[in-house]
Scaffold this motif. Structure first.
Motif, PDB file in Angstrom:
ATOM      1  N   UNK A   1       7.089  15.871 -26.919  1.00 35.38           N
ATOM      2  CA  UNK A   1       6.488  15.402 -25.663  1.00 35.38           C
ATOM      3  C   UNK A   1       5.945  16.579 -24.867  1.00 35.38           C
ATOM      4  N   UNK A   2       6.727  17.662 -24.804  1.00 34.96           N
ATOM      5  CA  UNK A   2       6.298  18.840 -24.047  1.00 34.96           C
ATOM      6  C   UNK A   2       5.429  19.761 -24.894  1.00 34.96           C
ATOM      7  N   UNK A   3       5.811  19.949 -26.153  1.00 33.14           N
ATOM      8  CA  UNK A   3       5.075  20.864 -27.031  1.00 33.14           C
ATOM      9  C   UNK A   3       3.626  20.425 -27.210  1.00 33.14           C
ATOM     10  N   UNK A   4       3.401  19.105 -27.263  1.00 33.82           N
ATOM     11  CA  UNK A   4       2.045  18.597 -27.520  1.00 33.82           C
ATOM     12  C   UNK A   4       1.275  18.281 -26.241  1.00 33.82           C
ATOM     13  N   UNK A   5       1.779  18.741 -25.093  1.00 33.05           N
ATOM     14  CA  UNK A   5       1.180  18.307 -23.827  1.00 33.05           C
ATOM     15  C   UNK A   5       0.099  19.236 -23.301  1.00 33.05           C
TER      16      UNK A   5
ATOM     17  N   UNK B   1      14.917  20.037 -14.922  1.00 35.92           N
ATOM     18  CA  UNK B   1      16.192  19.424 -14.547  1.00 35.92           C
ATOM     19  C   UNK B   1      16.728  20.077 -13.272  1.00 35.92           C
ATOM     20  N   UNK B   2      16.746  21.410 -13.259  1.00 36.14           N
ATOM     21  CA  UNK B   2      17.259  22.139 -12.097  1.00 36.14           C
ATOM     22  C   UNK B   2      16.436  21.819 -10.848  1.00 36.14           C
ATOM     23  N   UNK B   3      15.108  21.784 -11.010  1.00 38.96           N
ATOM     24  CA  UNK B   3      14.208  21.577  -9.868  1.00 38.96           C
ATOM     25  C   UNK B   3      13.994  20.100  -9.534  1.00 38.96           C
ATOM     26  N   UNK B   4      14.541  19.214 -10.396  1.00 37.22           N
ATOM     27  CA  UNK B   4      14.336  17.774 -10.227  1.00 37.22           C
ATOM     28  C   UNK B   4      12.843  17.420 -10.182  1.00 37.22           C
ATOM     29  N   UNK B   5      12.064  18.077 -11.061  1.00 35.22           N
ATOM     30  CA  UNK B   5      10.611  17.867 -11.101  1.00 35.22           C
ATOM     31  C   UNK B   5      10.271  16.549 -11.796  1.00 35.22           C
ATOM     32  N   UNK B   6       9.211  15.911 -11.317  1.00 38.28           N
ATOM     33  CA  UNK B   6       8.763  14.646 -11.903  1.00 38.28           C
ATOM     34  C   UNK B   6       7.632  14.838 -12.903  1.00 38.28           C
ATOM     35  N   UNK B   7       6.828  15.896 -12.717  1.00 39.71           N
ATOM     36  CA  UNK B   7       5.649  16.107 -13.550  1.00 39.71           C
ATOM     37  C   UNK B   7       5.705  17.465 -14.245  1.00 39.71           C
ATOM     38  N   UNK B   8       5.099  17.513 -15.416  1.00 42.76           N
ATOM     39  CA  UNK B   8       4.970  18.779 -16.150  1.00 42.76           C
ATOM     40  C   UNK B   8       3.693  18.689 -16.970  1.00 42.76           C
ATOM     41  N   UNK B   9       2.755  19.614 -16.718  1.00 38.17           N
ATOM     42  CA  UNK B   9       1.466  19.629 -17.428  1.00 38.17           C
ATOM     43  C   UNK B   9       0.739  18.288 -17.332  1.00 38.17           C
ATOM     44  N   UNK B  10       0.794  17.713 -16.144  1.00 38.25           N
ATOM     45  CA  UNK B  10       0.050  16.491 -15.889  1.00 38.25           C
ATOM     46  C   UNK B  10       0.665  15.226 -16.473  1.00 38.25           C
ATOM     47  N   UNK B  11       1.862  15.339 -17.068  1.00 34.45           N
ATOM     48  CA  UNK B  11       2.547  14.175 -17.627  1.00 34.45           C
ATOM     49  C   UNK B  11       3.914  14.060 -16.971  1.00 34.45           C
ATOM     50  N   UNK B  12       4.544  12.908 -17.123  1.00 37.55           N
ATOM     51  CA  UNK B  12       5.910  12.775 -16.638  1.00 37.55           C
ATOM     52  C   UNK B  12       6.802  13.793 -17.333  1.00 37.55           C
ATOM     53  N   UNK B  13       7.654  14.443 -16.564  1.00 39.78           N
ATOM     54  CA  UNK B  13       8.598  15.415 -17.139  1.00 39.78           C
ATOM     55  C   UNK B  13       9.538  14.688 -18.105  1.00 39.78           C
ATOM     56  N   UNK B  14       9.987  15.426 -19.120  1.00 37.74           N
ATOM     57  CA  UNK B  14      10.874  14.830 -20.132  1.00 37.74           C
ATOM     58  C   UNK B  14      12.109  14.208 -19.489  1.00 37.74           C
ATOM     59  N   UNK B  15      12.604  14.833 -18.450  1.00 39.75           N
ATOM     60  CA  UNK B  15      13.834  14.331 -17.823  1.00 39.75           C
ATOM     61  C   UNK B  15      13.624  12.945 -17.196  1.00 39.75           C
ATOM     62  N   UNK B  16      12.368  12.650 -16.797  1.00 36.87           N
ATOM     63  CA  UNK B  16      12.078  11.338 -16.219  1.00 36.87           C
ATOM     64  C   UNK B  16      12.028  10.248 -17.297  1.00 36.87           C
ATOM     65  N   UNK B  17      11.745  10.649 -18.513  1.00 33.98           N
ATOM     66  CA  UNK B  17      11.634   9.691 -19.614  1.00 33.98           C
ATOM     67  C   UNK B  17      12.941   9.534 -20.389  1.00 33.98           C
ATOM     68  N   UNK B  18      13.648  10.652 -20.597  1.00 37.04           N
ATOM     69  CA  UNK B  18      14.856  10.600 -21.430  1.00 37.04           C
ATOM     70  C   UNK B  18      16.137  10.992 -20.684  1.00 37.04           C
TER      71      UNK B  18
END
Length: 338
Positions: free
Chosen positions: A52-56, A100-117
């Motif tokens: 999810x992150x590697x291909x983003x 996770x530490x920052x409680x971020x919702x987005x990463x590289x324009x997509x939902x952060x992994x923590x929001x999905x899993x």
């Protein structure tokens, strides 16, 4: 009487990393194949979260630095591909942990992994990628390169803890903040650049030159990110503009604006960042205060300063396409502020 022929004014060429990308294309294809292979696991959740992150769509700048540095130093083996992949896995792991530490919702324009899993999966998959990174470093069999990258992993973790301690602390000084980003961001840039000449068996002064290049490039890169969070676009940042503000992060623009502001300004910063009491219009006011006190301009100016040090670090090397590419990377990183 002569005729004056007006010349079209040449538009300045936008700095880019195209030369670097062109030089390392073949090796990066090998890195990308290795990434997909090493991110695989019989535990289905691991490749799902990792990919999810590697291909983003990240630029993969850090592994490209490793490849270019090794090529520039005449390396003829394939260890640099595994080291570059290790660098990318270390970077990906820190992003998973950071969100996770920052409680971020987005990463590289997509939902952060923590929001999905969820947070647990993000942390554990980050740990898996770190383990895979160290496996590959051991396979390369260069003890010095292993030492450099393992030191970087430790320093990055220290930087994360330092940032956690500085979070919401309005008393943070510029020196303290620079120490955080030197550990959190610059350490991996430094290691990524240094292992190139190390695996190529080059002299210690050349290793030190690449280490300096990477460190100062990393500092410049992070300072521009800090400025973009208040004056950029989501497309350039790969996350939402204002995330640092909403997460209560004390970055250099905040440090400068807080120090230079009035008592009323400082009360505003304390309310928003220390007390996490953010209201409608506060981000716009924060940006206005930063502009009024030249906090964004001076942050970019400091980034240019570190960029100059990075360029000077490569000055002793003979001219080559690789050297030009690495110098252009510095220009590209700093030019993102425009």
């Amino acid at each position: 009487m002569g005729v004056v022929v007006p010349f079209e004014e040449k538009q300045p060429v936008e700095p880019s990393i195209d030369r670097l990308v062109g030089l390392v294309t073949d090796d990066m294809e090998r890195v990308n194949r290795l990434i997909l292979s090493k991110a695989g696991s019989d535990v289905a959740l691991i490749p799902e979260v990792a990919n999810h992150l590697i291909s983003s769509g990240g630029k993969r700048l850090r592994p490209m630095l490793t490849l270019a540095a090794a090529q520039m130093c005449g390396y003829a083996g394939d260890g640099h591909v595994k080291l570059a992949t290790s660098v990318e896995f270390m970077h990906t792991a820190t992003l998973l942990h950071d969100d996770v530490v920052d409680e971020s919702d987005m990463r590289r324009g997509k939902l952060a992994a923590r929001k999905l899993w969820g947070n647990q999966a993000s942390v554990l998959v980050g740990d898996f990628l770190l383990g895979q990174a160290f496996r590959m470093m051991v396979e390369v069999g260069n003890l010095q390169a292993l030492g450099i990258l393992s030191d970087a992993a430790s320093v990055i973790a220290e930087g994360e803890v330092m940032q956690l301690a500085a979070a919401k602390n309005m008393a943070t000084t510029e020196d303290e903040y620079l120490a955080v980003i030197r550990a959190k961001t610059a350490a991996l840039f430094s290691a990524a650049a240094e292992v190139g000449p190390v695996v190529a068996g080059r002299a210690r002064e050349e290793q030190a030159a690449f280490r300096s290049y990477g460190t100062n490039l990393g500092l410049a890169f992070q300072l521009i990110d800090d400025a973009l969070d208040y004056g950029g676009s989501s497309a350039k940042l790969g996350k939402n503009v204002g995330d640092d503000f909403r997460e209560g992060k004390i970055t250099l623009p905040v440090v400068l604006a807080y120090r230079r502001g009035s008592d009323e300004d400082r009360a505003f910063w304390s309310r928003c960042l220390q007390e996490a009491d953010i209201r409608d219009g506060d981000l716009a006011r924060a940006v206005d205060l930063m502009r009024r006190h030249r906090a964004l301009e001076d942050t970019v100016e400091r980034a240019r300063h570190y960029g100059s040090i990075a360029r000077d670090a490569l000055a002793p090397f003979r001219e080559s396409e690789h050297k030009r590419a690495l110098l252009e990377v510095v220009e590209f990183c700093v030019a993102r502020a425009h």
